[in-house]
Scaffold this active site. Structure first.
Site, PDB file in Angstrom:
ATOM      1  N   HIS A  86      -8.002  -4.107  -5.080  1.00  0.00           N
ATOM      2  CA  HIS A  86      -8.319  -5.509  -5.357  1.00  0.00           C
ATOM      3  C   HIS A  86      -8.063  -5.897  -6.810  1.00  0.00           C
ATOM      4  CE1 HIS A  86     -11.351  -5.836  -1.744  1.00  0.00           C
ATOM      5  NE2 HIS A  86     -10.111  -5.551  -1.369  1.00  0.00           N
ATOM      6  N   ILE A  87      -7.125  -5.265  -7.469  1.00  0.00           N
ATOM      7  CA  ILE A  87      -6.880  -5.551  -8.890  1.00  0.00           C
ATOM      8  C   ILE A  87      -6.344  -6.970  -9.031  1.00  0.00           C
ATOM      9  CG2 ILE A  87      -5.618  -4.834 -10.946  1.00  0.00           C
ATOM     10  CD1 ILE A  87      -5.720  -2.377  -8.157  1.00  0.00           C
TER      11      ILE A  87
END
Length: 589
Positions: A523-524
């Site tokens: 989920h960067i």
């Protein structure tokens, strides 16, 4: 004489360049990156027959392996994954090889939607209202909701009349069609602990429910399958796969983006854009491309000998992620969980191939999710912890695919889970939804083929660690709760070197475990943040245009100013839908 020598040298240089740079025809729009957002943008722009669209993607198309939801940890071991690793850390990822966490990012047509765990949720209204409050008009909850609705085809009977869920969109959203009895036990435990349970007509809701997934007929539905495959025969849409973008060509005087250079089959191509170039390369590759093209922190670019075209300090900064702790395993006394050696049964295969049902349809083994609040949460109704229930654990990871996907040290893994290998177990993974810590991305080289340096900075802000400890406690409370008592659930101890001298079950002990078992969910976000002009770290404006550079936009997860409390795939698809609509509005298409 000197002029003659210079002229001869220039001719030699031009002759040399012509051997490896091929000039292609122009396109109206060049989309760099065919991921969760890029597929959306290319599809929506090519809806206009007069507009010629080129999509450039470094990876290849999907195959039968990527289709099967349960096998995601095996897919992560293939070249569909960029296989990034963070810089070594002394504060987190301590039980990972070389103290480096793995950041799995999709290298495929469909991007990370080809290698993620297919969990579909969309954050909370407060997330988007905060974006607007930070100086980004047009990004409040009421502004973004229509784009979620446009993207979705909700296929959950209890929500058939829901006003907050879409019907008829490209992305199918459904509960998996198969589950273990453990999923019901999880919801039973949650209900006994006074969590709300079940589906509700909200963007996302506090409480627990069976997992929402972007799965269709039992198979993964990536952005590629939802947006591109139905439209690949459009004459005005060209898709280049296995084509690695090298840099954006920008006029240094007029400061407008005019072309893209990319590498394909050993040749470098340069393609011009008549209207705009759209970066949708993701939160790692987008800032890398910007910096390689001369857009980024001046001092950092000069260190690598890159000519500075625009000194934008925020490129690569503001990195946020949903750090998690995937080490908890709860042993049970019945053979009802997911274990590697049980997967290769003929009836499972037949169920999947003929009916699109059975265990293979579980998204990486995930069966239920829940959103909860710890005592540290500051906004009631806007959770700071998510809990993901999985019908298996590291005790069942006999093929080591999960361990390898996490970059978990084999010796550490063996010492904890080895004595229980093959035993039935389930897992509950606490996820930090609203991190205070911020990481960054830096160039390692001016060579575009060299991976950038990734600094996660997990738990740099101690508030994150305190919240994670509370999340771990909530996960344990659920795992030992009423619904699991019939299965004799008990928590597997975690004798981790470095934590053994701490009092078991103390906050200090669980904080130590969190620093060792530092995991993430791909989920960067946030590395080219959207913001007003008075925000010195903002990279794009609220129309997603790169500041100081014309004809260049960013449309992907890197534009998020603050990470929402939800899984990012659905949110990035929304950004793709809204970004494409903005382009159409700005160009009267």
């Amino acid at each position: 004489m000197v002029l003659l020598i210079i002229w001869i040298l220039l001719q030699l240089i031009d002759s040399s360049l012509s051997k490896y740079i091929e000039l292609e025809m122009e396109f109206d729009w060049i989309v760099v990156g065919g991921g969760s957002a890029g597929c959306v943008v290319a599809s929506r722009l090519s809806e206009v027959p007069t507009e010629r669209v080129l999509l450039i993607e470094a990876g290849r198309d999907e195959n039968i392996l990527t289709d099967i939801p349960l096998l995601v940890s095996y897919v992560l071991a293939t070249d569909y994954n960029w296989n990034y690793k963070t810089q070594s850390s002394n504060s987190a990822c301590l039980s990972m090889n070389s103290r480096r966490c793995k950041w799995s990012r999709g290298k495929a047509l469909g991007g990370t939607s080809v290698v993620n765990y297919m969990v579909y949720n969309r954050g909370f209204p407060q997330d988007y209202d905060l974006w607007a409050k930070l100086g980004n008009p047009g990004w409040s909850f009421q502004d973004v909701l229509p784009y979620f609705l446009k993207a979705e085809n909700i296929n959950i009977p209890a929500l058939s009349g829901a006003k907050h869920f879409g019907k008829g969109g490209p992305i199918n959203v459904e509960h998996p069609k198969w589950r273990t009895p453990l999923a019901d036990a999880f919801l039973e435990s949650a209900k006994a602990l006074n969590y709300s349970v079940g589906d509700t007509d909200e963007l996302t809701t506090n409480g627990m429910t069976y997992v929402f997934t972007n799965i269709l007929n039992g198979a993964r539905q990536s952005s590629n399958k939802a947006y591109l495959r139905p439209n690949r025969n459009r004459q005005n849409l060209k898709i280049e796969i296995q084509a690695k973008a090298l840099k954006i060509i920008i006029d240094p005087v007029k400061k407008f983006a005019k072309a893209v250079e990319y590498l394909k089959e050993g040749k470098v191509f340069r393609v011009r854009a008549r209207k705009e170039i759209i970066l949708s390369a993701g939160s790692v590759n987008t800032p890398q491309l910007l910096m390689l093209s001369g857009i980024g922190p001046k001092r950092h670019l000069m260190q690598h000998g890159i000519k500075v075209i625009s000194d934008l300090a925020g490129v690569g900064q503001n990195l946020q992620d949903h750090v998690s702790m995937a080490g908890l395993a709860f042993l049970i006394n019945e053979t009802i969980s997911i274990i590697d050696e049980r997967l290769f049964r003929l009836d499972y295969f037949v169920d999947y191939v003929l009916r699109g049902t059975g265990p293979y349809t579980l998204p990486g083994g995930s069966e239920a999710v829940g959103f909860a609040e710890t005592k540290y949460n500051k906004v009631k109704g806007h959770p700071d912890i998510e809990l993901v229930f999985g019908a298996g654990g590291l005790t069942g990871d006999i093929g080591n695919s999960l361990r390898i996907s996490l970059n978990l040290n084999a010796t550490v893994c063996q010492s904890i889970y080895g004595p229980y290998e093959g035993r039935d177990a389930f897992s509950i993974v606490p996820i930090l939804l609203k991190p205070y810590s911020r990481g960054q991305i830096k160039l390692a080289s001016e060579d575009p083929m060299v991976y950038p340096k990734l600094y996660h900075n997990y738990y740099k802000d101690e508030r994150d660690l305190k919240t994670m400890v509370q999340g771990i406690r909530q996960a344990i409370q659920l795992g030992l709760g009423k619904g699991f008592q019939k299965y004799g659930s008990h928590l597997l101890s975690m004798p981790v070197a470095g934590c053994q001298d701490l009092q078991l079950d103390s906050d200090e002990y669980w904080a130590c475990i969190a620093r060792h078992f530092t995991t993430n969910l791909q989920h960067i976000v946030g590395t080219a943040k959207m913001g007003p002009d008075n925000d010195r770290l903002s990279v794009v404006d609220s129309r997603l245009k790169v500041k100081t550079i014309s004809n260049l936009r960013v449309i992907d997860g890197s534009i998020m100013p603050v990470i929402p409390a939800g899984h990012t795939h659905a949110i990035i698809v929304m950004i793709g839908e809204k970004g494409a609509d903005m382009i159409k509005q700005d160009w009267n298409l």
